[in-house]
Write a protein that holds these residues in place. Structure first.
Motif, PDB file in Angstrom:
ATOM      1  N   GLU A  89      -1.478 -17.820 -15.214  1.00  0.00           N
ATOM      2  CA  GLU A  89      -0.758 -17.183 -14.100  1.00  0.00           C
ATOM      3  C   GLU A  89      -1.224 -15.764 -13.816  1.00  0.00           C
ATOM      4  N   ASP A  90      -2.098 -15.219 -14.661  1.00  0.00           N
ATOM      5  CA  ASP A  90      -2.703 -13.919 -14.380  1.00  0.00           C
ATOM      6  C   ASP A  90      -3.897 -14.040 -13.438  1.00  0.00           C
ATOM      7  N   THR A  91      -4.297 -15.262 -13.151  1.00  0.00           N
ATOM      8  CA  THR A  91      -5.424 -15.486 -12.257  1.00  0.00           C
ATOM      9  C   THR A  91      -5.124 -14.925 -10.870  1.00  0.00           C
ATOM     10  N   ALA A  92      -6.008 -14.055 -10.404  1.00  0.00           N
ATOM     11  CA  ALA A  92      -5.802 -13.402  -9.105  1.00  0.00           C
ATOM     12  C   ALA A  92      -7.002 -12.498  -8.818  1.00  0.00           C
ATOM     13  N   VAL A  93      -7.027 -11.981  -7.603  1.00  0.00           N
ATOM     14  CA  VAL A  93      -7.930 -10.875  -7.304  1.00  0.00           C
ATOM     15  C   VAL A  93      -7.173  -9.595  -7.625  1.00  0.00           C
ATOM     16  N   TYR A  94      -7.796  -8.762  -8.421  1.00  0.00           N
ATOM     17  CA  TYR A  94      -7.172  -7.508  -8.842  1.00  0.00           C
ATOM     18  C   TYR A  94      -7.756  -6.362  -8.026  1.00  0.00           C
ATOM     19  N   PHE A  95      -6.852  -5.549  -7.490  1.00  0.00           N
ATOM     20  CA  PHE A  95      -7.239  -4.422  -6.649  1.00  0.00           C
ATOM     21  C   PHE A  95      -6.816  -3.116  -7.295  1.00  0.00           C
ATOM     22  N   CYS A  96      -7.682  -2.144  -7.210  1.00  0.00           N
ATOM     23  CA  CYS A  96      -7.368  -0.783  -7.612  1.00  0.00           C
ATOM     24  C   CYS A  96      -7.101   0.030  -6.360  1.00  0.00           C
ATOM     25  N   ALA A  97      -6.152   0.943  -6.453  1.00  0.00           N
ATOM     26  CA  ALA A  97      -5.811   1.741  -5.283  1.00  0.00           C
ATOM     27  C   ALA A  97      -5.338   3.116  -5.720  1.00  0.00           C
ATOM     28  N   THR A  98      -5.426   4.061  -4.809  1.00  0.00           N
ATOM     29  CA  THR A  98      -4.958   5.412  -5.096  1.00  0.00           C
ATOM     30  C   THR A  98      -4.091   5.911  -3.958  1.00  0.00           C
ATOM     31  N   GLY A  99      -3.075   6.679  -4.323  1.00  0.00           N
ATOM     32  CA  GLY A  99      -2.176   7.189  -3.306  1.00  0.00           C
ATOM     33  C   GLY A  99      -0.979   7.861  -3.929  1.00  0.00           C
ATOM     34  N   ARG A 100       0.094   7.877  -3.173  1.00  0.00           N
ATOM     35  CA  ARG A 100       1.321   8.546  -3.608  1.00  0.00           C
ATOM     36  C   ARG A 100       1.927   7.847  -4.826  1.00  0.00           C
TER      37      ARG A 100
END
Length: 121
Positions: A89-100
């Motif tokens: 269930e951890d299968t996914a596309v993982y995204f990194c992001a920056t912001g508030r």
């Protein structure tokens, strides 16, 4: 253009480990929060973990607590997501992001292109 670049995804068996890396933009973004989100096919993008550049404060989704660890290297402007005891269930596309910051995607302004994590059963 601000660039956030992820790496480290791949295919792993259930119970295995992977480490994702994310290189963040420098300069004025040093006070931002760095977050990891993931999106599985047919599902909404969901919060995974986040850390603040300033003091290293961390937060995790309940689904990954105790299995995932987020850390940062300020000198390298790099954030890591160590993922242990991986489940299908951890299968996914993982995204990194920056912001508030925060646990919703709208709190993040700059996103990477994503890296695929696949956990086989």
């Amino acid at each position: 253009q601000v660039q956030v670049v992820e790496s480290g995804g791949g295919l792993v068996q259930t119970g295995g480990s992977l480490r994702l890396s994310c290189v963040a933009p420098g300069g004025t973004f040093s006070w931002y929060t760095m977050g990891w989100f993931r999106q599985a096919p047919g599902k909404e993008r969901e919060f995974v973990s986040a850390t603040k550049w300033s003091d290293g404060t961390t937060s995790y989704a309940d689904s990954v607590k105790g299995r995932f660890t987020i850390s940062r290297d300020n000198a390298k402007r790099t954030v890591y997501l160590q993922m242990n005891s991986l489940k299908p269930e951890d299968t996914a596309v993982y995204f990194c992001a920056t912001g508030r910051g925060g646990v919703v995607a709208s709190g993040y302004y700059y996103w990477g292109q994503g890296t695929q994590v696949t956990v086989s059963s």
